[in-house]
Design an enzyme around this catalytic site. Structure first.
Site, PDB file in Angstrom:
ATOM      1  N   GLY A  61       1.843   3.287   3.205  1.00 45.67           N
ATOM      2  CA  GLY A  61       0.726   2.343   3.109  1.00 45.67           C
ATOM      3  C   GLY A  61      -0.609   2.952   2.742  1.00 45.67           C
ATOM      4  O   GLY A  61      -1.648   2.343   3.001  1.00 45.67           O
ATOM      5  N   LYS A  62      -0.605   4.139   2.118  1.00 46.50           N
ATOM      6  CA  LYS A  62      -1.876   4.771   1.763  1.00 46.50           C
ATOM      7  C   LYS A  62      -2.691   3.932   0.790  1.00 46.50           C
ATOM      8  O   LYS A  62      -3.910   3.797   0.933  1.00 46.50           O
ATOM      9  CB  LYS A  62      -1.644   6.163   1.150  1.00 46.50           C
ATOM     10  CG  LYS A  62      -1.113   7.216   2.074  1.00 46.50           C
ATOM     11  CD  LYS A  62      -1.134   8.597   1.444  1.00 46.50           C
ATOM     12  CE  LYS A  62      -0.543   8.646   0.062  1.00 46.50           C
ATOM     13  NZ  LYS A  62       0.882   8.246   0.022  1.00 46.50           N
ATOM     14  N   VAL A 106      -2.503   0.610   0.023  1.00 47.97           N
ATOM     15  CA  VAL A 106      -2.993  -0.626   0.635  1.00 47.97           C
ATOM     16  C   VAL A 106      -4.123  -0.318   1.620  1.00 47.97           C
ATOM     17  O   VAL A 106      -5.150  -1.009   1.655  1.00 47.97           O
ATOM     18  CB  VAL A 106      -1.847  -1.386   1.327  1.00 47.97           C
ATOM     19  CG1 VAL A 106      -2.387  -2.538   2.171  1.00 47.97           C
ATOM     20  CG2 VAL A 106      -0.866  -1.922   0.295  1.00 47.97           C
ATOM     21  N   LYS A 144      -8.234   8.912  -7.222  1.00 48.11           N
ATOM     22  CA  LYS A 144      -6.873   9.429  -7.030  1.00 48.11           C
ATOM     23  C   LYS A 144      -6.743  10.641  -7.943  1.00 48.11           C
ATOM     24  O   LYS A 144      -6.513  10.495  -9.148  1.00 48.11           O
ATOM     25  CB  LYS A 144      -5.844   8.354  -7.402  1.00 48.11           C
ATOM     26  CG  LYS A 144      -4.400   8.833  -7.343  1.00 48.11           C
ATOM     27  CD  LYS A 144      -3.716   8.382  -6.090  1.00 48.11           C
ATOM     28  CE  LYS A 144      -2.234   8.721  -6.127  1.00 48.11           C
ATOM     29  NZ  LYS A 144      -1.518   8.255  -4.942  1.00 48.11           N
ATOM     30  N   GLU A 189      -7.532   9.456  -2.496  1.00 53.38           N
ATOM     31  CA  GLU A 189      -6.160   9.212  -2.053  1.00 53.38           C
ATOM     32  C   GLU A 189      -5.229  10.299  -2.563  1.00 53.38           C
ATOM     33  O   GLU A 189      -5.205  10.613  -3.758  1.00 53.38           O
ATOM     34  CB  GLU A 189      -5.662   7.853  -2.535  1.00 53.38           C
ATOM     35  CG  GLU A 189      -4.260   7.541  -2.018  1.00 53.38           C
ATOM     36  CD  GLU A 189      -3.676   6.241  -2.551  1.00 53.38           C
ATOM     37  OE1 GLU A 189      -2.460   6.038  -2.384  1.00 53.38           O
ATOM     38  OE2 GLU A 189      -4.439   5.438  -3.123  1.00 53.38           O
ATOM     39  N   GLY A 190      -4.455  10.858  -1.661  1.00 55.38           N
ATOM     40  CA  GLY A 190      -3.496  11.884  -2.024  1.00 55.38           C
ATOM     41  C   GLY A 190      -2.203  11.290  -2.572  1.00 55.38           C
ATOM     42  O   GLY A 190      -2.039  10.078  -2.689  1.00 55.38           O
ATOM     43  N   ALA A 191      -1.279  12.182  -2.898  1.00 57.42           N
ATOM     44  CA  ALA A 191       0.039  11.790  -3.410  1.00 57.42           C
ATOM     45  C   ALA A 191       1.071  12.046  -2.317  1.00 57.42           C
ATOM     46  O   ALA A 191       1.212  13.178  -1.857  1.00 57.42           O
ATOM     47  CB  ALA A 191       0.385  12.590  -4.664  1.00 57.42           C
ATOM     48  N   PRO A 238      -1.451  -5.057  10.236  1.00 60.65           N
ATOM     49  CA  PRO A 238      -0.119  -5.629  10.459  1.00 60.65           C
ATOM     50  C   PRO A 238       0.682  -5.658   9.166  1.00 60.65           C
ATOM     51  O   PRO A 238       0.155  -5.377   8.079  1.00 60.65           O
ATOM     52  CB  PRO A 238      -0.436  -7.048  10.939  1.00 60.65           C
ATOM     53  CG  PRO A 238      -1.716  -7.375  10.233  1.00 60.65           C
ATOM     54  CD  PRO A 238      -2.505  -6.090  10.200  1.00 60.65           C
TER      55      PRO A 238
END
Length: 224
Positions: A19-20, A22, A37, A116-118, A199
């Site tokens: 879920g990174k 989102v 990214k 954001e990482g991979a 959630p």
């Protein structure tokens, strides 16, 4: 113009599909952040950059170009090898500094930058270096994303321990999903606070992303 302060955070995870992206969209919407990214592995059916831009309804200028765009949806070191490319953390670091300069020149006040990482924190980038090495080189705090599933306690604790061993600052956890009730225990055992808990969304749309961003904005701004 008010002086600009850029506050960067590296969003990494305990594994793939936790879920990174989102989470990045929700946090970006909540903080009105910039998004980067550095390494995109897999360009079809769309990139994480495109997903975050659409879900968070972000202005185009706040979406920053990747350092590496690789065709194969695989571990970065494998995707890069296929294209005879060597992922260089020094290049990513130079791009990061240029991004900080760009934001400082074009904005004012407090500006958040989400990186954001991979995959997970120990995904390899080349023959010797991992995502964690990139975080360490950038010298910025990280946010750990965990999804609730059978085995996620182990993966979460291993990721937190790796950060501790590598002296990587972690601001806290973002939890996703509804399986089990592990969040409090993972926070307790790791000594890291919860930043947010999303959630299992009935649908991932700009509307559901906006609703979660509104719910968690005050908490995120207070901690971050």
């Amino acid at each position: 113009m008010q002086e600009t302060t850029v506050v960067p955070y590296f969003i990494t995870g305990i594994g793939t599909d936790v879920g990174k992206t989102v989470s990045s969209a929700i946090v970006a919407r909540a903080l009105n952040a910039w998004y980067w990214k550095p390494i995109q592995a897999g360009l079809e059916p769309g990139t994480d950059q495109q997903t975050v831009a659409a879900l968070a309804d972000m202005p185009a200028e706040k979406i920053l170009p990747e350092s590496y765009r690789l065709l194969k949806p695989a571990s970065p070191h494998w995707a890069a090898r296929d294209e005879k490319v060597q992922i260089d953390i020094k290049k990513i670091t130079r791009d990061f500094r240029n991004i900080l300069e760009h934001i400082s020149k074009t904005s004012s006040g407090k500006q958040y930058l989400l990186i954001e990482g991979a995959g997970g924190i120990m995904v390899p980038l080349n023959e010797k270096q991992f995502v964690g090495d990139m975080i360490k080189q950038l010298s910025i705090p990280s946010i750990l994303v965990s999804r609730h599933y059978l085995g996620s306690i182990n993966h979460s604790m291993l990721s937190a321990e790796y950060c501790r061993m590598k002296d990587i600052e972690v601001k806290g956890w973002i939890f996703n999903g509804s399986y089990g009730h592990y969040a409090d225990e993972i926070c307790h055992w790791s000594g890291l606070p919860q930043l947010a808990a999303f959630p299992e969304l009935p649908a991932i749309t700009p509307e559901t992303i906006a609703a979660q961003a509104t719910e968690w904005a005050d908490t995120l701004k207070r901690i971050l």
